[in-house]
Design a protein around this motif. Structure first.
Motif, PDB file in Angstrom:
ATOM      1  N   VAL A   1       0.854  -1.187   0.000  1.00  0.00           N
ATOM      2  CA  VAL A   1       0.000   0.000   0.000  1.00  0.00           C
ATOM      3  C   VAL A   1       0.889   1.235   0.000  1.00  0.00           C
ATOM      4  N   ALA A   2       0.267   2.386  -0.117  1.00  0.00           N
ATOM      5  CA  ALA A   2       0.993   3.652  -0.017  1.00  0.00           C
ATOM      6  C   ALA A   2       0.653   4.310   1.311  1.00  0.00           C
ATOM      7  N   LEU A   3       1.663   4.840   1.960  1.00  0.00           N
ATOM      8  CA  LEU A   3       1.505   5.524   3.242  1.00  0.00           C
ATOM      9  C   LEU A   3       1.884   6.987   3.063  1.00  0.00           C
ATOM     10  N   THR A   4       0.974   7.885   3.443  1.00  0.00           N
ATOM     11  CA  THR A   4       1.267   9.304   3.276  1.00  0.00           C
ATOM     12  C   THR A   4       0.581  10.111   4.378  1.00  0.00           C
ATOM     13  N   ASN A   5       0.832  11.406   4.399  1.00  0.00           N
ATOM     14  CA  ASN A   5       0.208  12.281   5.378  1.00  0.00           C
ATOM     15  C   ASN A   5      -1.233  12.586   4.980  1.00  0.00           C
ATOM     16  N   LYS A   6      -2.103  12.743   5.958  1.00  0.00           N
ATOM     17  CA  LYS A   6      -3.507  12.996   5.689  1.00  0.00           C
ATOM     18  C   LYS A   6      -3.717  14.280   4.899  1.00  0.00           C
ATOM     19  N   HIS A   7      -2.855  15.277   5.103  1.00  0.00           N
ATOM     20  CA  HIS A   7      -3.043  16.568   4.421  1.00  0.00           C
ATOM     21  C   HIS A   7      -2.736  16.499   2.930  1.00  0.00           C
ATOM     22  N   SER A   8      -2.195  15.374   2.451  1.00  0.00           N
ATOM     23  CA  SER A   8      -1.890  15.260   1.020  1.00  0.00           C
ATOM     24  C   SER A   8      -3.160  15.205   0.170  1.00  0.00           C
ATOM     25  N   ASP A   9      -4.270  14.727   0.774  1.00  0.00           N
ATOM     26  CA  ASP A   9      -5.553  14.616   0.075  1.00  0.00           C
ATOM     27  C   ASP A   9      -5.433  13.811  -1.217  1.00  0.00           C
ATOM     28  N   CYS A  10      -4.543  12.841  -1.229  1.00  0.00           N
ATOM     29  CA  CYS A  10      -4.347  12.002  -2.410  1.00  0.00           C
ATOM     30  C   CYS A  10      -5.253  10.781  -2.329  1.00  0.00           C
ATOM     31  N   GLU A  11      -5.881  10.430  -3.448  1.00  0.00           N
ATOM     32  CA  GLU A  11      -6.708   9.236  -3.529  1.00  0.00           C
ATOM     33  C   GLU A  11      -6.027   8.207  -4.433  1.00  0.00           C
ATOM     34  N   SER A  12      -6.523   6.989  -4.399  1.00  0.00           N
ATOM     35  CA  SER A  12      -5.920   5.909  -5.169  1.00  0.00           C
ATOM     36  C   SER A  12      -5.802   6.259  -6.655  1.00  0.00           C
ATOM     37  N   SER A  13      -6.852   6.863  -7.220  1.00  0.00           N
ATOM     38  CA  SER A  13      -6.854   7.194  -8.645  1.00  0.00           C
ATOM     39  C   SER A  13      -5.836   8.283  -8.999  1.00  0.00           C
ATOM     40  N   GLN A  14      -5.375   9.032  -7.987  1.00  0.00           N
ATOM     41  CA  GLN A  14      -4.426  10.129  -8.217  1.00  0.00           C
ATOM     42  C   GLN A  14      -2.997   9.755  -7.829  1.00  0.00           C
ATOM     43  N   LEU A  15      -2.802   8.515  -7.382  1.00  0.00           N
ATOM     44  CA  LEU A  15      -1.535   8.139  -6.766  1.00  0.00           C
ATOM     45  C   LEU A  15      -0.342   8.298  -7.710  1.00  0.00           C
ATOM     46  N   ILE A  16      -0.466   7.828  -8.937  1.00  0.00           N
ATOM     47  CA  ILE A  16       0.676   7.904  -9.859  1.00  0.00           C
ATOM     48  C   ILE A  16       1.062   9.348 -10.129  1.00  0.00           C
ATOM     49  N   ASP A  17       0.067  10.191 -10.390  1.00  0.00           N
ATOM     50  CA  ASP A  17       0.369  11.605 -10.639  1.00  0.00           C
ATOM     51  C   ASP A  17       0.980  12.256  -9.403  1.00  0.00           C
ATOM     52  N   PHE A  18       0.491  11.887  -8.216  1.00  0.00           N
ATOM     53  CA  PHE A  18       1.034  12.438  -6.977  1.00  0.00           C
ATOM     54  C   PHE A  18       2.506  12.062  -6.821  1.00  0.00           C
ATOM     55  N   MET A  19       2.825  10.797  -7.122  1.00  0.00           N
ATOM     56  CA  MET A  19       4.210  10.353  -6.994  1.00  0.00           C
ATOM     57  C   MET A  19       5.107  11.005  -8.039  1.00  0.00           C
ATOM     58  N   ARG A  20       4.547  11.296  -9.224  1.00  0.00           N
ATOM     59  CA  ARG A  20       5.354  11.881 -10.296  1.00  0.00           C
ATOM     60  C   ARG A  20       5.579  13.384 -10.119  1.00  0.00           C
ATOM     61  N   HIS A  21       4.873  14.005  -9.197  1.00  0.00           N
ATOM     62  CA  HIS A  21       5.093  15.438  -8.981  1.00  0.00           C
ATOM     63  C   HIS A  21       6.548  15.663  -8.573  1.00  0.00           C
ATOM     64  N   LYS A  22       7.164  16.675  -9.111  1.00  0.00           N
ATOM     65  CA  LYS A  22       8.605  16.888  -8.935  1.00  0.00           C
ATOM     66  C   LYS A  22       9.002  17.049  -7.472  1.00  0.00           C
ATOM     67  N   ASN A  23       8.097  17.534  -6.633  1.00  0.00           N
ATOM     68  CA  ASN A  23       8.444  17.775  -5.233  1.00  0.00           C
ATOM     69  C   ASN A  23       8.140  16.601  -4.309  1.00  0.00           C
ATOM     70  N   THR A  24       7.503  15.551  -4.846  1.00  0.00           N
ATOM     71  CA  THR A  24       7.140  14.407  -4.017  1.00  0.00           C
ATOM     72  C   THR A  24       8.339  13.489  -3.804  1.00  0.00           C
ATOM     73  N   VAL A  25       8.678  13.260  -2.541  1.00  0.00           N
ATOM     74  CA  VAL A  25       9.763  12.340  -2.195  1.00  0.00           C
ATOM     75  C   VAL A  25       9.160  10.968  -1.899  1.00  0.00           C
ATOM     76  N   ILE A  26       9.608   9.958  -2.633  1.00  0.00           N
ATOM     77  CA  ILE A  26       9.093   8.597  -2.480  1.00  0.00           C
ATOM     78  C   ILE A  26      10.087   7.776  -1.666  1.00  0.00           C
ATOM     79  N   GLY A  27       9.618   7.213  -0.571  1.00  0.00           N
ATOM     80  CA  GLY A  27      10.465   6.371   0.260  1.00  0.00           C
ATOM     81  C   GLY A  27      10.130   4.902   0.072  1.00  0.00           C
ATOM     82  N   ILE A  28      11.167   4.079  -0.009  1.00  0.00           N
ATOM     83  CA  ILE A  28      10.974   2.630  -0.097  1.00  0.00           C
ATOM     84  C   ILE A  28      12.012   1.965   0.807  1.00  0.00           C
TER      85      ILE A  28
END
Length: 250
Positions: free
Chosen positions: A84-111
């Motif tokens: 699953v994806a774990l993020t802060n509640k204030h991101s207001d990201c939904e499943s359908s928006q996840l890829i675009d959210f991750m591709r945003h230049k300022n989004t840091v993805i942790g694995i």
């Protein structure tokens, strides 16, 4: 004196393992001693000479390697764990928006650390699938391995690793097992879980094997893990039970 059984298990079982051991001890005089860590690293420890009685891995390939080496019995699937994806509640990201959210230049993805921790390998596969949609390697290249390795910082005692990392701004979003994400949300109320869209969904399978020369008590604990009682404990911690796995195979 109690018989002792040593079990190597993945770090994603940190919260569930004490409950399992406590439940088992209620009907068995055997003492279960466990060591947690990334499955790949634990497998290498065994191949290098460590001698636990049981190995539980978040990647079936590792116990298969021990079986092929002739130092363990045939692996048995015990549970699953959805990514699953774990993020802060204030991101207001939904499943359908996840890829675009991750591709945003300022989004840091942790694995987690690939190679050492199957969660990191699964996360890398998820990011690769997302990149294939756009025909590039943007997400694979920008992901940061911030846990699951010997060099990564550990959370203070009493804190969940993922919850602590997110709290300290190490990532805007983390791809993790559901069990880890649930524990992180319990640790940090500002976090929320986003389900992966169908095209990215992935479930890790956990397998166990008993090492050569292990006492019969080791088999007793493995059999216990497959009971309805133990499986219900796994379910409470976010794991996919054997019943669900078997149902999905038909």
């Amino acid at each position: 004196m109690k018989d002792k059984v040593v079990c190597f298990a993945p770090g994603s079982m940190l919260d569930v393992m004490p409950e399992l051991v406590n439940a088992f001890s209620k009907h068995s005089p055997v003492e279960i001693i466990y060591k947690l860590g990334p499955s790949g690293s634990l497998c290498e420890e065994i191949l290098s000479g460590s001698q636990p009685d049981i190995f539980i891995s978040a990647n079936v390939a590792h116990p298969k390697k021990l079986f092929a080496a002739g130092i363990a019995g045939e692996p048995e699937i015990v549970i699953g764990n959805d990514m699953v994806a774990l993020t802060n509640k204030h991101s207001d990201c939904e499943s359908s928006q996840l890829i675009d959210f991750m591709r945003h230049k300022n989004t840091v993805i942790g694995i987690s650390t690939t190679g050492a921790d199957p969660s990191g390998d699964y996360a890398a596969e998820i990011l690769s699938r997302a990149d294939n949609i756009y025909g590039d390697m943007m997400l694979v290249n920008k992901a940061k391995m911030i846990t699951g390795g010997r060099e990564t910082p550990n959370a203070p005692k009493g804190r969940n690793q993922y919850g602590w990392l997110m709290e300290n701004g190490r990532a805007d979003i983390m791809l993790s097992y559901r069990s880890n994400a649930l524990a992180a949300c319990n640790d940090n109320a500002d976090l929320t879980i986003i389900e992966l869209p169908d095209e990215l969904s992935l479930r890790g399978l956990y397998a166990t094997c008993v090492l050569s020369d292990a006492p019969m008590a080791a088999f007793d604990f493995v059999w216990f893990l497959l009971t309805n009682y133990a499986q219900s404990i796994f379910r409470q911690h976010g794991f996919a039970t054997k019943e669900i796995l078997d149902r999905n195979c038909h």
